[in-house]
Design an enzyme around this catalytic site. Structure first.
Site, mmCIF file in Angstrom:
data_model
loop_
_atom_site.group_PDB
_atom_site.id
_atom_site.type_symbol
_atom_site.label_atom_id
_atom_site.label_comp_id
_atom_site.label_asym_id
_atom_site.label_seq_id
_atom_site.Cartn_x
_atom_site.Cartn_y
_atom_site.Cartn_z
ATOM 1 N N CYS A 88 -11.180 -6.150 7.860
ATOM 2 C CA CYS A 88 -11.753 -7.127 8.794
ATOM 3 C C CYS A 88 -11.503 -6.676 10.226
ATOM 4 C CB CYS A 88 -11.206 -8.527 8.604
ATOM 5 S SG CYS A 88 -11.469 -9.246 6.995
ATOM 6 N N ARG A 93 -12.751 -0.166 9.541
ATOM 7 C CA ARG A 93 -11.756 -1.000 8.853
ATOM 8 C C ARG A 93 -12.255 -1.492 7.498
ATOM 9 N NH1 ARG A 93 -7.667 -2.567 12.207
ATOM 10 N NH2 ARG A 93 -7.205 -4.434 11.002
ATOM 11 N N TRP A 130 -14.246 -8.723 5.413
ATOM 12 C CA TRP A 130 -14.068 -8.149 4.077
ATOM 13 C C TRP A 130 -13.734 -9.317 3.169
ATOM 14 C CZ3 TRP A 130 -10.401 -7.372 0.190
ATOM 15 C CH2 TRP A 130 -10.648 -6.311 -0.691
ATOM 16 N N ASN A 137 -8.759 -12.954 10.319
ATOM 17 C CA ASN A 137 -8.388 -11.925 9.350
ATOM 18 C C ASN A 137 -7.192 -12.436 8.568
ATOM 19 O OD1 ASN A 137 -10.287 -10.349 10.571
ATOM 20 N ND2 ASN A 137 -8.843 -8.960 11.550
ATOM 21 N N GLY A 138 -7.140 -12.128 7.263
ATOM 22 C CA GLY A 138 -5.992 -12.534 6.466
ATOM 23 C C GLY A 138 -6.362 -13.549 5.406
ATOM 24 N N GLU A 165 -4.597 13.367 -5.121
ATOM 25 C CA GLU A 165 -5.290 13.085 -3.861
ATOM 26 C C GLU A 165 -6.728 13.582 -3.912
ATOM 27 O OE1 GLU A 165 -6.116 11.955 0.120
ATOM 28 O OE2 GLU A 165 -4.767 11.226 -1.456
ATOM 29 N N LYS A 173 -10.028 11.175 -3.415
ATOM 30 C CA LYS A 173 -11.071 11.395 -2.409
ATOM 31 C C LYS A 173 -12.458 11.345 -3.034
ATOM 32 C CE LYS A 173 -8.900 11.263 1.114
ATOM 33 N NZ LYS A 173 -8.218 10.251 0.341
ATOM 34 N N GLU A 202 -13.298 7.737 -3.944
ATOM 35 C CA GLU A 202 -13.470 6.869 -2.778
ATOM 36 C C GLU A 202 -14.849 6.977 -2.160
ATOM 37 O OE1 GLU A 202 -9.258 6.177 -0.518
ATOM 38 O OE2 GLU A 202 -10.099 8.196 -0.378
ATOM 39 N N HIS A 245 -1.748 16.400 -23.533
ATOM 40 C CA HIS A 245 -1.260 15.120 -24.050
ATOM 41 C C HIS A 245 -2.312 14.020 -23.885
ATOM 42 C CE1 HIS A 245 2.822 16.677 -24.673
ATOM 43 N NE2 HIS A 245 2.600 17.362 -23.573
ATOM 44 N N LYS A 291 -10.011 0.410 5.722
ATOM 45 C CA LYS A 291 -9.073 1.390 6.273
ATOM 46 C C LYS A 291 -7.661 0.834 6.311
ATOM 47 C CE LYS A 291 -8.133 5.311 8.226
ATOM 48 N NZ LYS A 291 -8.240 6.530 7.396
#
Length: 615
Positions: free
Chosen positions: A2, A27, A75, A101-102, A488, A492, A495, A511, A610
């Site tokens: 947000c 964000r 968001w 926000n929140g 990582e 990526k 995402e 395994h 973000k």
């Protein structure tokens, strides 16, 4: 997540707020809105979608004039992304308007009480409940807006950054913070409100960052008055001089922020160790470590807490700390750490890692660790962020603003900081020889130039990406220091391209994951000459015998993997503990090019934010 933008002053508010929202798009959000006061009434427009959709809607709906206004990118938490649930929200009277926000956790009980008093609600949001609670307090307690906000916030449970104004008091905006970041830009007879400083950089370099449980009444002619929400005590505003430049938050000729930030890594790594890494003197200078050296050296263990990419950097640090400094390390997801009743003692050192310095789960874990007496050291990128203020000591990565939602230079600069710490502790403990210490310093100093060389593979990597862009699933394998790089790399790809990918230690392939391998499965294998090379080659042979497609990340001049792999991407040679700083580069570029070829929104991938400022 947000974004909040507000303006009160002498200029037209609309272009400032609109541009500010564009700068906060990194964000993560799913809807946007703006409220402006034109001298007579509040003009409000909001929509599901992007800021460009809002801009188009405003041009048809409202007069975009007035020198007071607030804007928001949302968001979704309470209520699906749609026009009605988007911010800003009116109070029932239409006099008050809010952006938030929140999360207000006890909104349902408050909403029920307000409905019993005759209030109605058009949205599913907790935010509309909050603005009507403020209005109810203002009306029943017969107080001004600032006092009404304070009383209301003492009744809510949760996290928030809010900005509120009253059309009957067009010379002030009331703001407050708990958990979510909020900055006030101080100009000449004008003020700016924002989630971070990027929306007002070209207007002022002076900023006030609110602390948790603080509120501010921003008055056009009377300045900024800050009070504690709990006890109404006055707080002296601390005005910081910002070091950011406007050039740092624009694309600079690159197609996307992510690509720009990938290519910024040589300079970012250099900026991270500048002044700290002193090769000629044979030492590492870090104030946060130097001032607390005994506490850290005498720790029974180090606990790393982080989320996402920062968690992967923490995993690399686990290998480095244990290998060089011989200190036991545990790496924890911050989101799980606080909820499993962890064993923490005064002999523990906690390292909290976060790019933004505002990650809600990491902040909560920090507070828990401090309450148990642990020493908490922060590693973050944003000066003045909540984690920087909440920890006992710390180190900034100095990577510069990272706008792309998918972190790139955050990962490499975090590893750089953590490597410096591990080397410094190793020297102090005597677990590394003088010659080996010096060799590590020299190699670390060379990493930026070696990253530049790895970046020269970009066109070759783009061609490899074209071969695998239509894959539905991918595996990433690595061993030792490069196992976290495999995680990582997979993250990526997930995402930004939305292709399912998983990272594993290479030896774990047998395994379970080996069952997935067929002639349609690309397998990205990190196989540098340093560290378990022969065993990784054996893993590659196992993949090849099952017709898997092999893409090897190898050391320059490699011959063995080249004979087995369908494609290889070379990186320069360095000592084993530093290889993650190089092997991650081609994986970042692969993800980027695949996402671009699939026409995805690289800088703002769907559903992601973000800065994750809610749990």
């Amino acid at each position: 997540m947000c974004g909040i933008v507000g303006y009160i002053g002498k200029r037209e508010a609309y272009p400032i707020i609109l541009e500010g929202l564009k700068r906060l798009e990194y964000r993560g959000y799913d809807s946007a809105g703006i409220a402006l006061y034109d001298g007579n009434s509040i003009q409000l427009s909001k929509t599901k979608g992007k800021v460009k959709d809002l801009e188009n809607k405003i041009s048809k709906e409202i007069e975009s004039s007035g020198s007071l206004g607030i804007g928001h990118t949302r968001w979704a938490t309470h209520g699906i992304p749609n026009d009605i649930n988007s911010h800003p929200h009116y109070s029932n009277s239409g006099d008050l308007v809010i952006i938030h926000n929140g999360i207000i956790e006890n909104y349902a009980s408050i909403k029920k009480e307000l409905i019993s008093r005759g209030y109605t609600f058009s949205s599913d949001t907790d935010t509309e409940v909050l603005i009507n609670l403020i209005e109810d307090v203002k009306k029943n307690e017969k107080v001004k807006l600032g006092k009404a906000v304070q009383i209301a916030l003492n009744q809510v449970v949760g996290a928030y950054a809010i900005a509120v104004f009253d059309k009957n008091k067009p010379d002030e905006i009331v703001v407050a913070k708990l958990g979510s970041p909020l900055a006030i830009g101080v100009g000449e007879n004008e003020f700016f409100i924002a989630s971070d400083a990027t929306p007002f950089l070209e207007y002022t370099k002076k900023a006030i960052y609110l602390e948790d449980e603080e509120m501010a009444i921003v008055r056009l002619k009377k300045g900024v008055k800050i009070r504690k929400i709990k006890d109404d005590s006055l707080v002296d505003p601390y005005i910081q001089e910002l070091q950011l430049n406007l050039e740092q938050i624009v694309k600079g000729g690159y197609d996307h922020f992510m690509l720009k930030e990938i290519h910024e890594q040589p300079e970012a790594i250099k900026d991270t160790y500048r002044g700290r890494l002193r090769v000629k003197e044979g030492l590492i200078k870090m104030a946060g470590i130097d001032d607390n050296l005994e506490r850290i050296l005498n720790a029974n263990r180090i606990i790393v807490i982080a989320c996402g990419t920062s968690w992967h950097a923490g995993l690399v640090a686990e290998y480095i700390f244990e290998d060089l400094a011989r200190i036991p390390v545990e790496v924890e997801y911050a989101s799980e750490f606080r909820y499993r009743n962890p064993v923490i003692t005064e002999k523990d050192v906690v390292i909290a890692i976060s790019q933004s310095g505002e990650t809600a789960d990491t902040l909560a874990a920090i507070k828990l660790a401090k309450s148990k007496g642990a020493f908490v050291f922060g590693v973050c990128n944003v000066v003045g962020s909540s984690i920087a203020r909440e920890t006992h000591a710390g180190a900034y990565t100095h990577a510069g603003p990272e706008i792309g939602v998918a972190s790139t230079k955050a990962f490499t600069t975090q590893i750089t900081v953590l490597t410096l710490i591990a080397l410094k502790l190793a020297k102090e403990k005597g677990t590394i020889s003088k010659s080996d210490f010096q060799y590590h310093l020299q190699e670390l100093e060379l990493i930026p130039s070696k990253v530049e060389k790895a970046l020269e593979q970009d066109e070759h990597i783009r061609k490899v990406a074209a071969t695998y862009k239509d894959a539905k699933n991918c595996l990433y394998l690595g061993r030792g220091f490069n196992f976290p790089v495999a995680l990582e790399g997979a993250l990526k790809l997930k995402e930004i391209s939305y292709i399912h990918a998983e990272g594993y230690p290479a030896a774990e392939m047998k395994h379970g994951p080996i069952a997935l391998i067929d002639d349609q499965m690309p397998v990205f294998v990190i196989a540098t000459k340093k560290g378990h090379y022969e065993k990784v080659v054996s893993n590659i042979q196992e993949i090849k015998s099952r017709k898997g497609k092999i893409i090897g990340i190898v050391t320059e001049g490699d011959k063995d993997v080249k004979q087995l792999a369908d494609h290889v991407i070379e990186v320069p040679e360095t000592i084993e503990s530093l290889t993650p700083l190089l092997t991650t580069i081609p994986l970042q570029l692969l993800s980027y090019h695949i996402a671009v070829m699939l026409d995805k929104n690289v800088d703002q991938p769907r559903n992601l934010a973000k800065s994750v400022t809610v749990e």
